[in-house]
Design a protein around this motif. Structure first.
Motif, PDB file in Angstrom:
ATOM      1  N   VAL A 211       0.837  -1.200   0.000  1.00 49.92           N
ATOM      2  CA  VAL A 211       0.000   0.000   0.000  1.00 49.92           C
ATOM      3  C   VAL A 211       0.872   1.251   0.000  1.00 49.92           C
ATOM      4  O   VAL A 211       0.577   2.237  -0.678  1.00 49.92           O
ATOM      5  N   LEU A 212       1.970   1.208   0.754  1.00 50.28           N
ATOM      6  CA  LEU A 212       2.904   2.334   0.744  1.00 50.28           C
ATOM      7  C   LEU A 212       3.485   2.551  -0.647  1.00 50.28           C
ATOM      8  O   LEU A 212       3.613   3.690  -1.109  1.00 50.28           O
ATOM      9  N   VAL A 213       3.833   1.471  -1.318  1.00 47.62           N
ATOM     10  CA  VAL A 213       4.368   1.562  -2.676  1.00 47.62           C
ATOM     11  C   VAL A 213       3.358   2.244  -3.588  1.00 47.62           C
ATOM     12  O   VAL A 213       3.700   3.150  -4.369  1.00 47.62           O
ATOM     13  N   GLU A 214       2.106   1.833  -3.487  1.00 47.18           N
ATOM     14  CA  GLU A 214       1.054   2.412  -4.333  1.00 47.18           C
ATOM     15  C   GLU A 214       0.848   3.899  -4.046  1.00 47.18           C
ATOM     16  O   GLU A 214       0.698   4.711  -4.954  1.00 47.18           O
ATOM     17  N   LYS A 215       0.851   4.268  -2.769  1.00 48.03           N
ATOM     18  CA  LYS A 215       0.619   5.660  -2.399  1.00 48.03           C
ATOM     19  C   LYS A 215       1.773   6.586  -2.791  1.00 48.03           C
ATOM     20  O   LYS A 215       1.564   7.748  -3.155  1.00 48.03           O
ATOM     21  N   LEU A 216       2.997   6.084  -2.681  1.00 51.53           N
ATOM     22  CA  LEU A 216       4.164   6.940  -2.853  1.00 51.53           C
ATOM     23  C   LEU A 216       4.797   6.843  -4.240  1.00 51.53           C
ATOM     24  O   LEU A 216       5.656   7.659  -4.585  1.00 51.53           O
ATOM     25  N   ASP A 217       4.370   5.870  -5.039  1.00 52.93           N
ATOM     26  CA  ASP A 217       4.935   5.716  -6.378  1.00 52.93           C
ATOM     27  C   ASP A 217       4.571   6.934  -7.230  1.00 52.93           C
ATOM     28  O   ASP A 217       3.427   7.354  -7.285  1.00 52.93           O
ATOM     29  N   GLY A 218       5.567   7.518  -7.846  1.00 54.24           N
ATOM     30  CA  GLY A 218       5.322   8.671  -8.700  1.00 54.24           C
ATOM     31  C   GLY A 218       5.311   9.998  -7.973  1.00 54.24           C
ATOM     32  O   GLY A 218       5.152  11.054  -8.601  1.00 54.24           O
ATOM     33  N   LEU A 219       5.475   9.980  -6.669  1.00 55.72           N
ATOM     34  CA  LEU A 219       5.500  11.232  -5.908  1.00 55.72           C
ATOM     35  C   LEU A 219       6.689  12.091  -6.319  1.00 55.72           C
ATOM     36  O   LEU A 219       6.576  13.312  -6.444  1.00 55.72           O
ATOM     37  N   ALA A 220       7.825  11.455  -6.521  1.00 56.53           N
ATOM     38  CA  ALA A 220       9.038  12.164  -6.927  1.00 56.53           C
ATOM     39  C   ALA A 220       9.880  11.241  -7.800  1.00 56.53           C
ATOM     40  O   ALA A 220       9.626  10.033  -7.889  1.00 56.53           O
ATOM     41  N   ASP A 221      10.872  11.807  -8.434  1.00 57.51           N
ATOM     42  CA  ASP A 221      11.786  11.056  -9.286  1.00 57.51           C
ATOM     43  C   ASP A 221      12.690  10.195  -8.401  1.00 57.51           C
ATOM     44  O   ASP A 221      13.477  10.715  -7.604  1.00 57.51           O
ATOM     45  N   LYS A 222      12.588   8.885  -8.546  1.00 57.89           N
ATOM     46  CA  LYS A 222      13.380   7.982  -7.704  1.00 57.89           C
ATOM     47  C   LYS A 222      14.872   8.028  -8.027  1.00 57.89           C
ATOM     48  O   LYS A 222      15.687   7.543  -7.245  1.00 57.89           O
ATOM     49  N   ALA A 223      15.227   8.614  -9.151  1.00 61.67           N
ATOM     50  CA  ALA A 223      16.639   8.717  -9.514  1.00 61.67           C
ATOM     51  C   ALA A 223      17.322   9.879  -8.803  1.00 61.67           C
ATOM     52  O   ALA A 223      18.548   9.980  -8.821  1.00 61.67           O
TER      53      ALA A 223
END
Length: 270
Positions: A211-223
């Protein structure tokens, strides 16, 4: 992916060093009182303001502690880098995660936070009012200074001299400057985006990894580096940890946070 949270079923019967960090921001003595009344057997107590902050400092409302103080803290606790350490609080709170960040900064790698709170833990783990007898250690921390961001570094990020995305963990209305119940100036640090840390928990415990992955995915550039902050550096810790749990590799924490920033810097509102 960094595993920050651990569930009760994973620690029952294990060789674990417990740290109790229950606290109440409105009643600073309440956490210690709760610990003295009852705690998980073998657990030591770390107080947010007495142990995990330098309340005499000027860098925000819950300033970062010194390396000397952190060294003394782990030595008095008799903690070895080889120990399996599990930190708990009342559940769905930021206090255990503040301790998690500091231990990670001190080079401890086998540290986790109990996803469930104390009320659930005592259903399956033995409790006592007896303080454990601790043999002090002479351990020397191996600092991970890259995890800690100070005011100077944030200033460079804001003007584009350093790469990084600031993420404000406060409520949207505080971020936009519409309401400010604590600090004298309303708004947020320039260039920051907003993600209310309250979204990371439900019913007294932090959300499951997927659920954390789903909520936070795309919030910022992981690079790019991501830097969590809040009002005083306390509630930013859950966002810091959850970003790590969700797969962000370069996560940092600005402990001074907004209350430190506004001492001598401009803010934005929107």
């Amino acid at each position: 992916m960094n595993k920050v949270f651990v569930e009760l079923k994973e620690v029952v019967g294990g060789q674990v060093r417990f740290i109790d960090t229950r606290f109440d921001l409105a009643r600073p003595l309440a956490g210690r009182e709760m610990y003295n009344l009852e705690h998980i057997e073998g657990a030591i107590y770390w107080d947010l303001e007495q142990d995990l902050s330098d309340m005499a400092g000027e860098q925000g409302r819950h300033p970062m502690i010194s390396k000397e103080k952190m060294t003394n803290l782990v030595q008095q606790a008799g903690l070895s880098p080889k120990d399996s350490i599990v930190i708990y609080d009342q559940g769905g709170s930021p206090f255990a995660l503040r301790a998690y960040f500091l231990l990670e900064w001190a080079g401890y790698s086998n540290v986790h936070v109990l996803r469930e709170g104390f009320a659930e833990a005592i259903k399956v783990l033995p409790v006592t009012d007896v303080k454990p007898i601790i043999q002090h250690s002479e351990v020397t921390p191996e600092w991970k200074d890259e995890l800690y961001v100070d005011l100077e570094k944030v200033q460079k990020i804001v003007v584009g001299q350093l790469e990084g995305q600031l993420i404000d963990a406060r409520s949207a209305v505080r971020y936009r400057g519409e309401v400010e119940p604590i600090d004298p100036i309303a708004g947020h640090i320039p260039t920051a985006i907003n993600f209310d840390w309250e979204q990371l928990k439900n019913d007294g415990q932090f959300l499951a990894n997927e659920v954390l992955v789903e909520k936070l995915d795309g919030l910022a550039d992981k690079a790019k580096p991501v830097i969590a902050y809040c009002g005083s550096g306390v509630t930013a810790a859950p966002l810091y940890a959850s970003l790590k749990e969700a797969g962000y590799e370069n996560v940092q924490l600005y402990v001074g946070s907004y209350s430190d920033w506004i001492r001598e810097n401009e803010v934005e509102t929107e």
